[in-house]
Write a protein that holds these residues in place. Structure first.
Motif, PDB file in Angstrom:
ATOM      1  N   UNK A  30      89.263  82.989  57.743  1.00 42.00           N
ATOM      2  CA  UNK A  30      88.979  84.313  57.018  1.00 42.00           C
ATOM      3  C   UNK A  30      89.730  85.229  57.735  1.00 42.00           C
ATOM      4  N   UNK A  31      90.050  86.456  57.115  1.00 38.36           N
ATOM      5  CA  UNK A  31      90.415  87.571  57.707  1.00 38.36           C
ATOM      6  C   UNK A  31      89.297  88.214  58.495  1.00 38.36           C
ATOM      7  N   UNK A  32      88.109  88.364  57.868  1.00 38.49           N
ATOM      8  CA  UNK A  32      86.979  88.925  58.444  1.00 38.49           C
ATOM      9  C   UNK A  32      85.818  87.805  58.589  1.00 38.49           C
ATOM     10  N   UNK A  33      85.307  87.925  59.574  1.00 45.71           N
ATOM     11  CA  UNK A  33      84.047  87.057  59.993  1.00 45.71           C
ATOM     12  C   UNK A  33      82.837  87.959  60.114  1.00 45.71           C
ATOM     13  N   UNK A  34      81.742  87.615  60.115  1.00 43.46           N
ATOM     14  CA  UNK A  34      80.458  88.316  60.406  1.00 43.46           C
ATOM     15  C   UNK A  34      79.617  87.387  61.478  1.00 43.46           C
ATOM     16  N   UNK A  39      80.538  80.547  59.124  1.00 40.79           N
ATOM     17  CA  UNK A  39      82.079  80.762  58.580  1.00 40.79           C
ATOM     18  C   UNK A  39      82.474  79.356  58.225  1.00 40.79           C
ATOM     19  N   UNK A  40      83.391  79.341  57.672  1.00 41.22           N
ATOM     20  CA  UNK A  40      84.220  78.076  57.517  1.00 41.22           C
ATOM     21  C   UNK A  40      85.744  78.226  57.479  1.00 41.22           C
ATOM     22  N   UNK A  66      85.969  77.343  71.505  1.00 39.31           N
ATOM     23  CA  UNK A  66      86.591  76.343  70.908  1.00 39.31           C
ATOM     24  C   UNK A  66      86.061  75.779  69.553  1.00 39.31           C
ATOM     25  N   UNK A  67      86.673  75.964  68.351  1.00 37.38           N
ATOM     26  CA  UNK A  67      85.901  75.850  67.351  1.00 37.38           C
ATOM     27  C   UNK A  67      86.374  74.275  66.771  1.00 37.38           C
ATOM     28  N   UNK A  82      82.610  74.164  59.175  1.00 39.72           N
ATOM     29  CA  UNK A  82      81.753  75.249  59.429  1.00 39.72           C
ATOM     30  C   UNK A  82      81.361  75.533  60.990  1.00 39.72           C
ATOM     31  N   UNK A  83      81.384  76.824  61.248  1.00 34.42           N
ATOM     32  CA  UNK A  83      81.053  77.263  62.644  1.00 34.42           C
ATOM     33  C   UNK A  83      80.311  78.217  62.587  1.00 34.42           C
ATOM     34  N   UNK A  84      79.355  78.389  63.363  1.00 36.70           N
ATOM     35  CA  UNK A  84      78.701  79.573  63.633  1.00 36.70           C
ATOM     36  C   UNK A  84      79.196  80.766  64.463  1.00 36.70           C
ATOM     37  N   UNK A  85      79.332  81.893  63.946  1.00 33.85           N
ATOM     38  CA  UNK A  85      80.122  82.856  64.749  1.00 33.85           C
ATOM     39  C   UNK A  85      79.420  83.549  65.731  1.00 33.85           C
ATOM     40  N   UNK A  86      79.902  83.594  66.957  1.00 32.65           N
ATOM     41  CA  UNK A  86      78.960  84.005  68.144  1.00 32.65           C
ATOM     42  C   UNK A  86      78.906  85.505  68.196  1.00 32.65           C
TER      43      UNK A  86
END
Length: 171
Positions: A30-34, A39-40, A66-67, A82-86
């Motif tokens: 994604x271009x924008x993450x929160x 996110x994925x 590192x994702x 899926x990963x948790x945005x820090x």
């Protein structure tokens, strides 16, 4: 007629084989993450001649994350991770913590036998999550001494429920 069609199909297939023997890849991010949300991103590697090592890293101002770091052996595997945005560093504003948007980078590295096959970096906007709290009571009015029942729902900018604890203070 059918024999000639089969012959042309074989010729066309043989023309496309050298083109598809190259490593083909796709990393959709994604271009924008929160920040602090989940996110994925998705990966797809095709025409792998041998095992490749894929690394996807989110490079932020303070620290790299590192994702994905994985050896991929079979071609044509489409996978979403899926990963948790820090959280990024908050800045203080009048005694309150306020998060400022940040531009980060997604770094993709594909290696084959120690040799770099692909290396790329793209910018990603990391923004504060747009969270709204909705408080709902079981009825509009209460008599003195009645017990109030309520429910709190947290919604993100896409109006999806967020599973995070909420602290409540009654004054």
């Amino acid at each position: 007629m059918e024999a000639s069609m089969v012959h042309w199909a074989i010729v066309l297939l043989s023309l496309t084989v050298p083109v598809t023997s190259e490593l083909q890849y796709l990393v959709a991010f994604p271009a924008v993450i929160y920040h602090t949300s989940t996110e994925r991103f998705c990966t797809f590697l095709r025409s792998i001649p041998e095992t490749v090592h894929l690394t996807v890293t989110l490079e932020m101002k303070i620290q790299n994350h590192i994702l994905l770091e994985k050896d991929i052996k079979a071609p044509g595997i489409y996978e979403c991770i899926s990963f948790k945005v820090p959280a990024f560093t908050p800045r203080k504003e009048r005694g309150r913590r306020k998060y400022q948007d940040e531009v980060a980078s997604v770094y993709v590295l594909i290696q084959e036998g120690g040799k770099v096959r692909f290396e790329g970096r793209k910018k990603v906007q990391v923004q504060s999550a747009f969270v709204r709290n909705i408080v709902e009571t079981d009825k509009p009015f209460y008599k003195p001494g009645e017990r109030a029942k309520f429910r709190i729902v947290r919604l993100d900018d896409e109006l999806k429920a967020i599973d995070e604890p909420v602290s409540i203070t009654f004054l």
